[in-house]
Design an enzyme around this catalytic site. Structure first.
Site, short mmCIF file in Angstrom:
data_model
loop_
_atom_site.label_atom_id
_atom_site.label_comp_id
_atom_site.label_asym_id
_atom_site.label_seq_id
_atom_site.Cartn_x
_atom_site.Cartn_y
_atom_site.Cartn_z
N SER A 48 0.84 -1.20 0.00
CA SER A 48 0.00 0.00 0.00
C SER A 48 0.87 1.25 0.00
O SER A 48 0.39 2.34 -0.28
CB SER A 48 -0.93 0.01 1.22
OG SER A 48 -0.20 -0.23 2.41
N LYS A 95 4.65 -11.32 3.39
CA LYS A 95 3.22 -11.52 3.12
C LYS A 95 3.03 -11.56 1.60
O LYS A 95 3.70 -10.83 0.87
CB LYS A 95 2.39 -10.38 3.71
CG LYS A 95 0.89 -10.51 3.40
CD LYS A 95 0.04 -9.49 4.13
CE LYS A 95 -0.03 -8.16 3.42
NZ LYS A 95 -0.60 -8.18 2.05
N GLU A 113 -9.18 -9.63 4.11
CA GLU A 113 -9.52 -8.24 3.77
C GLU A 113 -10.89 -8.13 3.12
O GLU A 113 -11.20 -8.83 2.15
CB GLU A 113 -8.45 -7.64 2.83
CG GLU A 113 -8.78 -6.20 2.44
CD GLU A 113 -7.63 -5.41 1.85
OE1 GLU A 113 -6.50 -5.93 1.78
OE2 GLU A 113 -7.87 -4.25 1.46
O1 KIV Z 1 -0.44 -3.44 1.64
C1 KIV Z 1 -1.11 -3.36 2.68
O2 KIV Z 1 -1.10 -2.35 3.39
C2 KIV Z 1 -1.92 -4.50 3.04
C3 KIV Z 1 -2.87 -4.32 4.19
C4 KIV Z 1 -4.03 -3.53 3.76
C5 KIV Z 1 -3.28 -5.62 4.77
O3 KIV Z 1 -1.83 -5.51 2.43
#
Ligand code: KIV
Length: 279
Positions: free
Chosen positions: A45, A113, A182
């Site tokens: 993000s 992640k 999400e």
């Molecule tokens: O990139 C991000 O900030 C995310 C969160 C919204 C979980 O994947």
């Protein structure tokens, strides 16, 4: 106390909710660490909230490594998770292990992640086998924005709900240490949370998850462009910052800033300088 993938697992078992926030820089990471936030996610993000792109697709491994390093320097106790950007793991299992390794070796992340369920199970398995803990991410997965046609709630039909529960099981079987859920209906998130032994971290997935995550610019109202329904503004810092910037500009223009206390008075005397420079 230092947070690890083992401590967050214990938190699920003890019913102690896990706190996660996104972080992208040293100073913010320090503040969050001081506040006792369990996990700092260097989310892709950052493409939107830090770099000003329309979506997360343009984010590169170099961007992620650069920001992960900064966050890691500011995090004394929090678990730091580096997000794998678009096309750093979808292309092949080999790429996924290589790039996950870069986030750990070069970025200093404790875990990575990646987005997707059953379709990335093999990547999760092989990254895990390389001793790198993996957080999975299902439901609304922003890297699939073009395939989904926008940022929309997932799992609304019975079929889609079944698919989500199946995806959650598959990422757990593949070895994920936790899963981000999400923008999915709260009822489905609660079922997934009950069925899995790994923690679920919700964002727009209701109160039944084992933990919550928010983008920090959203919770502090620092990103004016869009605010999803699931965001709560915990402190309205955006307008406060604009006010401070305006006061600074005004005081600078009027010569009120800097005052005596912001200036250095040591050094040569007025008379010495006058003699030297003849004024
Ligand atoms: O990139 C991000 O900030 C995310 C969160 C919204 C979980 O994947």
């Amino acid at each position: 106390m230092k947070k690890t993938v083992a401590t967050i697992r214990q938190q699920k078992e003890a019913g102690d909710k896990i706190t996660m926030l996104t972080a992208y820089d040293y100073s913010t990471a320090r503040l969050m660490d001081e506040a006792g936030i369990d996990c700092l996610l260097v989310g892709d993000s950052l493409g939107m909230v830090m770099l000003g792109y329309e979506d997360t697709l343009a984010v590169t491994m170099e961007d992620m490594i650069h920001h992960t390093k900064a966050v890691r320097r500011g995090a004394e106790n929090a678990l730091v998770i580096g997000d794998m950007p678009f096309m750093s793991y979808q292309t092949s299992v080999y790429d996924s292990v290589l790039n996950a390794g870069r986030l750990i070796k070069e970025g200093g992340a404790h875990a990575v992640k990646l987005e997707g369920g059953a379709v990335v199970a093999e990547q999760i398995k092989r990254i895990t086998e390389a001793s790198i803990p993996v957080f999975a991410h299902i439901g609304l997965t922003p890297q699939s924005i073009n395939a989904f046609g926008g940022f929309k709630v997932r799992g609304k039909s019975l079929e889609a709900a079944k698919q989500l529960i199946d995806d959650a099981r598959r990422v757990e079987e593949a070895g994920a240490v936790a899963v981000v859920l999400e923008a999915i209906p709260a009822r489905i998130a609660t079922i997934i949370t009950d069925k899995l032994s790994i923690p679920t971290i919700g964002i727009g997935a209701g109160a039944g998850c084992d933990g919550q995550v928010l983008v920090y610019q959203d919770m502090l109202n620092l990103y004016g462009k869009m605010r999803p329904k699931f965001v709560k503004v915990f402190s309205d810092l955006g307008p406060l910052a604009v006010g401070a910037f305006k006061t600074y500009a005004d005081e600078t223009k009027r010569g009120v800033f800097p005052a005596e206390e912001h200036s250095f008075s040591s050094g040569p005397t007025e008379a010495e300088l006058a003699e030297l420079f003849d004024y």
